[in-house]
Design a protein around this motif. Sequence first.
Motif, mmCIF file in Angstrom:
data_model
loop_
_atom_site.group_PDB
_atom_site.id
_atom_site.type_symbol
_atom_site.label_atom_id
_atom_site.label_comp_id
_atom_site.label_asym_id
_atom_site.label_seq_id
_atom_site.Cartn_x
_atom_site.Cartn_y
_atom_site.Cartn_z
ATOM 1 N N THR A 112 14.318 -2.532 -24.889
ATOM 2 C CA THR A 112 14.381 -2.500 -23.745
ATOM 3 C C THR A 112 13.912 -0.610 -23.674
ATOM 4 O OG1 THR A 112 16.044 -3.666 -21.759
ATOM 5 C CG2 THR A 112 14.901 -1.159 -21.699
ATOM 6 N N PRO A 113 13.023 -0.190 -23.548
ATOM 7 C CA PRO A 113 12.507 1.043 -23.942
ATOM 8 C C PRO A 113 12.386 2.505 -23.048
ATOM 9 C CG PRO A 113 10.370 -0.364 -23.457
ATOM 10 C CD PRO A 113 11.617 -1.153 -23.114
ATOM 11 N N LYS A 114 12.707 3.442 -23.128
ATOM 12 C CA LYS A 114 13.082 4.154 -21.998
ATOM 13 C C LYS A 114 11.876 4.198 -21.086
ATOM 14 C CE LYS A 114 14.930 9.302 -22.211
ATOM 15 N NZ LYS A 114 14.835 10.446 -23.342
ATOM 16 N N ALA A 115 12.099 4.672 -19.986
ATOM 17 C CA ALA A 115 10.921 4.182 -19.003
ATOM 18 C C ALA A 115 10.472 5.139 -17.882
ATOM 19 C CB ALA A 115 10.791 2.471 -18.186
ATOM 20 N N TYR A 116 9.639 5.388 -17.580
ATOM 21 C CA TYR A 116 9.244 6.320 -16.645
ATOM 22 C C TYR A 116 8.381 5.851 -15.397
ATOM 23 C CZ TYR A 116 11.810 9.353 -19.669
ATOM 24 O OH TYR A 116 12.300 9.939 -20.358
ATOM 25 N N ARG A 117 8.505 6.294 -14.404
ATOM 26 C CA ARG A 117 7.306 6.094 -13.751
ATOM 27 C C ARG A 117 6.479 6.950 -12.384
ATOM 28 N NH1 ARG A 117 8.729 1.331 -8.256
ATOM 29 N NH2 ARG A 117 9.705 2.656 -8.229
ATOM 30 N N LEU A 118 5.738 6.669 -12.776
ATOM 31 C CA LEU A 118 4.341 7.941 -11.886
ATOM 32 C C LEU A 118 3.680 7.817 -10.769
ATOM 33 C CD1 LEU A 118 2.665 10.147 -14.818
ATOM 34 C CD2 LEU A 118 4.259 11.066 -13.257
ATOM 35 N N LEU A 119 4.950 8.390 -9.215
ATOM 36 C CA LEU A 119 3.628 8.173 -8.975
ATOM 37 C C LEU A 119 2.888 9.021 -7.950
ATOM 38 C CD1 LEU A 119 6.956 6.133 -6.646
ATOM 39 C CD2 LEU A 119 4.861 5.234 -7.391
ATOM 40 N N LEU A 120 1.527 8.115 -8.041
ATOM 41 C CA LEU A 120 0.174 9.286 -7.730
ATOM 42 C C LEU A 120 0.443 9.357 -5.977
ATOM 43 C CD1 LEU A 120 -0.467 8.157 -9.908
ATOM 44 C CD2 LEU A 120 -2.686 9.027 -10.041
ATOM 45 N N PRO A 121 0.471 10.651 -5.492
ATOM 46 C CA PRO A 121 -0.534 10.809 -3.772
ATOM 47 C C PRO A 121 -1.519 9.874 -3.907
ATOM 48 C CG PRO A 121 -0.435 12.712 -5.024
ATOM 49 C CD PRO A 121 -0.132 12.171 -6.004
ATOM 50 N N THR A 122 -1.265 9.479 -2.326
ATOM 51 C CA THR A 122 -2.713 8.497 -1.844
ATOM 52 C C THR A 122 -3.041 8.846 0.008
ATOM 53 O OG1 THR A 122 -1.627 6.878 -1.136
ATOM 54 C CG2 THR A 122 -2.314 6.778 -3.793
ATOM 55 N N ARG A 123 -4.164 9.241 -0.156
ATOM 56 C CA ARG A 123 -4.243 9.211 1.640
ATOM 57 C C ARG A 123 -5.057 7.789 2.333
ATOM 58 N NH1 ARG A 123 -3.303 12.715 5.240
ATOM 59 N NH2 ARG A 123 -3.870 14.187 3.306
ATOM 60 N N ASP A 124 -6.263 7.016 1.303
ATOM 61 C CA ASP A 124 -6.774 5.819 1.719
ATOM 62 C C ASP A 124 -6.634 5.104 0.449
ATOM 63 O OD1 ASP A 124 -9.002 4.283 2.835
ATOM 64 O OD2 ASP A 124 -10.651 6.251 2.570
ATOM 65 N N CYS A 125 -6.661 4.068 1.036
ATOM 66 C CA CYS A 125 -6.226 2.456 0.457
ATOM 67 C C CYS A 125 -7.482 1.399 0.819
ATOM 68 C CB CYS A 125 -4.538 1.945 0.293
ATOM 69 S SG CYS A 125 -3.651 3.433 -0.329
ATOM 70 N N GLN A 126 -8.300 2.316 1.435
ATOM 71 C CA GLN A 126 -8.906 1.336 2.251
ATOM 72 C C GLN A 126 -10.122 0.757 1.096
ATOM 73 O OE1 GLN A 126 -8.456 -0.430 5.054
ATOM 74 N NE2 GLN A 126 -6.984 0.827 5.381
ATOM 75 N N PRO A 127 -10.746 -0.714 1.214
ATOM 76 C CA PRO A 127 -11.950 -0.924 -0.293
ATOM 77 C C PRO A 127 -12.799 -0.040 -0.516
ATOM 78 C CG PRO A 127 -11.838 -2.944 2.080
ATOM 79 C CD PRO A 127 -11.030 -1.492 2.372
ATOM 80 N N SER A 128 -12.448 0.601 -1.007
ATOM 81 C CA SER A 128 -13.770 1.900 -1.752
ATOM 82 C C SER A 128 -13.634 1.833 -3.417
ATOM 83 C CB SER A 128 -13.471 2.975 -1.602
ATOM 84 O OG SER A 128 -14.396 4.059 -1.406
#
Length: 151
Positions: A112-128
């Motif tokens: 099991t490796p040392k693990a991290y998650r980076l969550l990026l800020p978002t505004r619009d997750c519509q088709p584009s």
Amino acid sequence: MKTLIIGYGDPQQGDAGAGYRAAEAIGSWGLQSVETHSCLQLTSDLAAALAEADQVIFIEAAPAQNPCSPLLLQRLFPQPAPDVGPDAAIQTSINIAPQRLLTLANADYSRTPKAYRLLLPTRDCQPSEKLSPIAESGLRQVLRHIRNLLK
């Protein structure tokens, strides 16, 4: 030290593809000790790559919020999936949580490796195929953060 970067999300769904784009950008740096995967979703076959890494960083878009959340770094640990009946195997093979992938790497490869998650800020997750200014800013922050981490 070998670092695995897994960026995931759909790059045709606006900001939802920010993690995918981050992994592509990091992969273009050509760093020898870094392996990158850009994928639409996490699947159980990634457990083998996790088992070969010393550390793994999952990069994904945070759920859209108003106001937007800042860039968020989380430490991750293995977490078994709940047994939910006959469809449990199907549910754990595609679109699984990063913590579940850590559990699979440990169960299948005793690593099991040392693990991290980076969550990026978002505004619009519509088709584009474009990112919003908020996600663009988050992507630049992630790339700076990863570059500093890998120095």
